[in-house]
Design a protein around this motif. Structure first.
Motif, short mmCIF file in Angstrom:
data_model
loop_
_atom_site.label_atom_id
_atom_site.label_comp_id
_atom_site.label_asym_id
_atom_site.label_seq_id
_atom_site.Cartn_x
_atom_site.Cartn_y
_atom_site.Cartn_z
N TYR A 6 -41.89 -80.28 -41.68
CA TYR A 6 -42.47 -78.97 -41.94
C TYR A 6 -43.82 -79.12 -42.62
CZ TYR A 6 -38.32 -76.12 -40.85
OH TYR A 6 -37.31 -75.46 -40.22
N ALA A 7 -43.92 -80.03 -43.58
CA ALA A 7 -45.18 -80.24 -44.28
C ALA A 7 -46.27 -80.67 -43.31
CB ALA A 7 -45.00 -81.30 -45.37
N PHE A 8 -45.94 -81.56 -42.39
CA PHE A 8 -46.93 -82.05 -41.42
C PHE A 8 -47.38 -80.92 -40.49
CE2 PHE A 8 -47.91 -83.77 -37.20
CZ PHE A 8 -48.95 -84.63 -37.52
N VAL A 9 -46.44 -80.14 -39.98
CA VAL A 9 -46.78 -79.07 -39.05
C VAL A 9 -47.70 -78.04 -39.71
CG1 VAL A 9 -45.85 -77.09 -37.78
CG2 VAL A 9 -44.74 -79.33 -37.61
N PHE A 10 -47.35 -77.62 -40.92
CA PHE A 10 -48.17 -76.60 -41.58
C PHE A 10 -49.51 -77.18 -42.04
CE2 PHE A 10 -44.07 -74.37 -41.99
CZ PHE A 10 -44.46 -73.13 -41.49
N ALA A 11 -49.54 -78.45 -42.41
CA ALA A 11 -50.80 -79.07 -42.79
C ALA A 11 -51.74 -79.15 -41.58
CB ALA A 11 -50.55 -80.46 -43.37
N VAL A 41 -47.86 -73.64 -48.02
CA VAL A 41 -46.53 -73.91 -47.45
C VAL A 41 -46.34 -75.41 -47.23
CG1 VAL A 41 -45.00 -73.52 -45.49
CG2 VAL A 41 -46.39 -71.64 -46.37
N ALA A 42 -47.38 -76.06 -46.71
CA ALA A 42 -47.31 -77.51 -46.51
C ALA A 42 -47.07 -78.23 -47.83
CB ALA A 42 -48.60 -78.02 -45.85
N LEU A 43 -47.76 -77.81 -48.88
CA LEU A 43 -47.59 -78.43 -50.19
C LEU A 43 -46.19 -78.19 -50.74
CD1 LEU A 43 -51.04 -77.60 -51.83
CD2 LEU A 43 -50.23 -79.85 -51.07
N ALA A 44 -45.64 -77.01 -50.45
CA ALA A 44 -44.28 -76.71 -50.89
C ALA A 44 -43.29 -77.71 -50.29
CB ALA A 44 -43.90 -75.29 -50.50
N ALA A 52 -43.44 -72.86 -55.12
CA ALA A 52 -44.70 -72.46 -54.50
C ALA A 52 -44.62 -71.08 -53.87
CB ALA A 52 -45.10 -73.49 -53.43
N PHE A 53 -43.40 -70.58 -53.63
CA PHE A 53 -43.24 -69.26 -53.04
C PHE A 53 -43.15 -68.15 -54.08
CE2 PHE A 53 -42.29 -71.95 -49.53
CZ PHE A 53 -42.60 -71.22 -48.39
N GLY A 54 -43.06 -68.52 -55.34
CA GLY A 54 -43.09 -67.51 -56.39
C GLY A 54 -41.91 -66.56 -56.40
N LYS A 55 -40.75 -67.00 -55.92
CA LYS A 55 -39.57 -66.13 -55.91
C LYS A 55 -39.07 -65.94 -57.34
CE LYS A 55 -36.22 -64.03 -53.46
NZ LYS A 55 -35.52 -64.66 -52.33
N ARG A 56 -38.85 -64.69 -57.72
CA ARG A 56 -38.41 -64.39 -59.07
C ARG A 56 -36.90 -64.23 -59.13
NH1 ARG A 56 -42.61 -59.71 -60.94
NH2 ARG A 56 -40.71 -58.50 -60.62
N VAL A 57 -36.37 -64.26 -60.34
CA VAL A 57 -34.91 -64.16 -60.50
C VAL A 57 -34.39 -62.80 -60.06
CG1 VAL A 57 -34.82 -65.88 -62.34
CG2 VAL A 57 -35.17 -63.46 -62.92
N PRO A 140 -33.28 -69.95 -54.87
CA PRO A 140 -34.20 -70.19 -53.75
C PRO A 140 -34.17 -71.63 -53.27
CG PRO A 140 -35.30 -69.08 -55.60
CD PRO A 140 -33.99 -69.58 -56.11
N ILE A 141 -34.05 -71.78 -51.96
CA ILE A 141 -34.09 -73.09 -51.30
C ILE A 141 -35.05 -72.98 -50.12
CG2 ILE A 141 -32.75 -74.91 -50.17
CD1 ILE A 141 -30.24 -73.75 -51.46
N LEU A 142 -35.91 -73.95 -49.95
CA LEU A 142 -36.80 -73.96 -48.79
C LEU A 142 -35.98 -74.04 -47.51
CD1 LEU A 142 -39.58 -76.45 -49.96
CD2 LEU A 142 -39.74 -73.96 -49.85
N ASP A 143 -36.46 -73.41 -46.46
CA ASP A 143 -35.77 -73.44 -45.17
C ASP A 143 -35.52 -74.88 -44.74
OD1 ASP A 143 -34.62 -72.57 -42.84
OD2 ASP A 143 -36.52 -72.21 -41.81
N ALA A 144 -34.31 -75.16 -44.27
CA ALA A 144 -33.90 -76.49 -43.79
C ALA A 144 -33.95 -77.54 -44.89
CB ALA A 144 -34.78 -76.93 -42.62
N SER A 145 -33.87 -77.10 -46.14
CA SER A 145 -34.01 -78.04 -47.25
C SER A 145 -32.80 -77.96 -48.18
CB SER A 145 -35.31 -77.76 -48.00
OG SER A 145 -35.60 -78.79 -48.91
#
Length: 237
Positions: A6-11, A41-44, A52-57, A140-145
């Protein structure tokens, strides 16, 4: 490893967009916004993680995250709605009494009797009607992570003994949801191993599929949860 893919694709997407902006100039400079969005997103996925997505509680996202990520979020949210409209899969399914799993729901779609909602998405704002329907828990969990066992296990132990009916969801109710729901079954005592727990989840929602990374994480969670459970070595009645 899914995260690095995912990081490679978005980068690469960010680099291409930046190149086009520099090459074309003028109005094309506006392309730098999606370039910055995809870079974040790539850095995330490369290591910054779900923060990095800033999701709050409370299920909302930090304003800075919405602004920076808006081009990515528009694509993601649009794709989610398209899948929702076209999919024949049920929005949610009951795994065992007291545990429902499924996709992210809109206000008014929540099954009757749900007391607690466990939201596993990092890339979505939870609808206000869902957040206020009962107890809301954001993990919060990153997609596919995955997340470290030390962060997930305490949440599952608490939910396993909590009162009322629980609803677990990610975006579509497949990878992240399958992994966490299977681990919850172990924490509750509904299953004694990862394989059995995952089979129970897949019987209820056949489209559930885990990546290799998620399968390993489930096995680690199972070990940690079983070790902390009284009478872990005893057979189920």
């Amino acid at each position: 490893m899914p995260r690095m893919k995912y990081a490679f694709v978005f980068a690469m997407a960010a680099v291409l967009i930046a190149f086009l902006a520099l090459r074309l100039g003028g109005v094309a400079w506006l392309l730098l916004w999606p370039g910055v969005s995809f870079t974040l997103v790539a850095l995330a996925y490369a290591g910054l993680g779900e923060h990095a997505f800033g999701k709050r509680v409370d299920g909302r996202m930090q304003p800075w995250a919405v602004i920076l990520l808006l081009p990515y979020l528009v694509l993601t949210w649009g794709a989610w709605h398209l899948v929702r409209w076209l999919s024949r899969e049920r929005a949610f399914d009951e795994v065992v009494p007291g545990v429902f799993i499924g996709r992210r729901l809109l206000a008014g779609e929540l099954p009757d009797g749900i007391v607690t909602v466990l939201d596993l998405t990092s890339e979505f704002v939870e609808p206000e009607g869902i957040r206020r329907a009962g107890r809301y828990v954001s993990l919060p969990i990153l997609d596919a992570s995955i997340l470290p066992v030390a962060r997930v296990a305490p949440v599952l132990r608490e939910l396993a003994v909590g009162p009322g009916v629980l609803y677990i969801h990610c975006a579509q109710g497949h990878g992240r949801t399958g992994m966490i729901a299977a681990a919850l079954l172990i924490a509750r005592g509904d299953a004694l191993d990862a394989s059995t727990a995952l089979s129970m989840v897949q019987r209820a929602r056949p489209a559930v599929r885990l990546s290799a990374t998620q399968s390993r994480a489930l096995a680690e969670l199972a070990t940690a949860l079983l070790a902390a459970r009284p009478g872990a070595g005893a057979a189920l009645p």
